[in-house]
Enzyme design. Sequence first.
Site, PDB file in Angstrom:
ATOM      1  N   ASP A 200     -25.079  29.809 -45.152  1.00 36.90           N
ATOM      2  CA  ASP A 200     -25.312  31.241 -45.298  1.00 36.90           C
ATOM      3  C   ASP A 200     -25.607  31.784 -43.904  1.00 36.90           C
ATOM      4  OD1 ASP A 200     -26.329  33.799 -45.680  1.00 36.90           O
ATOM      5  OD2 ASP A 200     -27.588  33.252 -47.382  1.00 36.90           O
TER       6      ASP A 200
ATOM      7  N   TYR B 129     -22.464  49.567 -45.098  1.00 33.60           N
ATOM      8  CA  TYR B 129     -21.437  48.874 -44.318  1.00 33.60           C
ATOM      9  C   TYR B 129     -21.249  49.518 -42.942  1.00 33.60           C
ATOM     10  CZ  TYR B 129     -16.908  46.904 -43.028  1.00 33.60           C
ATOM     11  OH  TYR B 129     -15.876  46.282 -42.365  1.00 33.60           O
TER      12      TYR B 129
ATOM     13  N   LYS C  98     -22.114  47.882 -39.265  1.00 39.21           N
ATOM     14  CA  LYS C  98     -21.072  47.627 -38.287  1.00 39.21           C
ATOM     15  C   LYS C  98     -21.344  48.358 -36.971  1.00 39.21           C
ATOM     16  CE  LYS C  98     -18.547  44.691 -40.458  1.00 39.21           C
ATOM     17  NZ  LYS C  98     -18.391  43.307 -39.952  1.00 39.21           N
TER      18      LYS C  98
ATOM     19  N   THR D  12      -6.236  41.633 -46.864  1.00 37.55           N
ATOM     20  CA  THR D  12      -6.969  40.403 -47.163  1.00 37.55           C
ATOM     21  C   THR D  12      -7.082  40.241 -48.676  1.00 37.55           C
ATOM     22  OG1 THR D  12      -9.090  41.555 -47.174  1.00 37.55           O
ATOM     23  CG2 THR D  12      -8.317  40.695 -45.046  1.00 37.55           C
TER      24      THR D  12
ATOM     25  N   LEU E 136      -9.670  40.751 -50.372  1.00 33.59           N
ATOM     26  CA  LEU E 136     -10.436  41.890 -50.867  1.00 33.59           C
ATOM     27  C   LEU E 136      -9.506  43.058 -51.186  1.00 33.59           C
ATOM     28  CD1 LEU E 136     -13.310  43.057 -51.346  1.00 33.59           C
ATOM     29  CD2 LEU E 136     -13.217  43.902 -49.005  1.00 33.59           C
TER      30      LEU E 136
END
Length: 241
Positions: A41, A136, A140, A173, A175
Amino acid sequence: MGSGIVRRFVREGALVTFTDVQESLGQEVATETGARFVKADVSNADDWRVLIGEVERRHGRLDALINNAGIVPVDSIEAFDLATWRRTFAVNVDGPLFGCKFAIEAMKRNPGGSKGSIVNIVSTSALFGAATQLSYGSSKGAARLLTKSVALYCARERLNIRCNAIHPGPTHTSLIEKMLDAAPDRAQMQAYLDGMTPVGRMGTPADIAGMALFLISDDSAYLTGGDFFVDGGLTANHPGL
């Protein structure tokens, strides 16, 4: 993106160790490529110590680190969950933080002297806000400036260790594939995602892997603290024109 980077690096002759929390998928990629998988992790500092220590014991050095793990929740300022916010920062910011720290310690011990290259996979979302990417986008943005701080520290200390950021645009991807499968009209959704970039298509994991390979190579020896946009021209495009 991570598996694409593993595949490209193995093809180029690198000795690759990679990690993920998804053990079965990790083992599949390891079997396919011959790379070594270690479940970990990235938000856990102890897992990083074990991972980097194992690489040093097996190979005697660490030359490159790609921080790629990330999660992408959908949330907004009026509809967010604090646990999700904290988990997003744990993976997207603490992960690269620990990765950089322990990688630098190992790279300083490399035979022949300190040397190495770190690449953080960030996002074009680090530059632009989105109403439903509260956690998110914020994470980032933090990862982008983390990259610059690490780069400047290593340069100031004359460590010969570089740190750069790759900012992918829309990238096809697994996702994205799940998003396409869930769409009422797959073709319409595909066209929308492809149309987000001036070149008219989403990127591929191979596109990201190519830039990562360049940034760990000696061909990029004078590059550190940089932002490298693999986005089909997305960030070059004026949204109103």
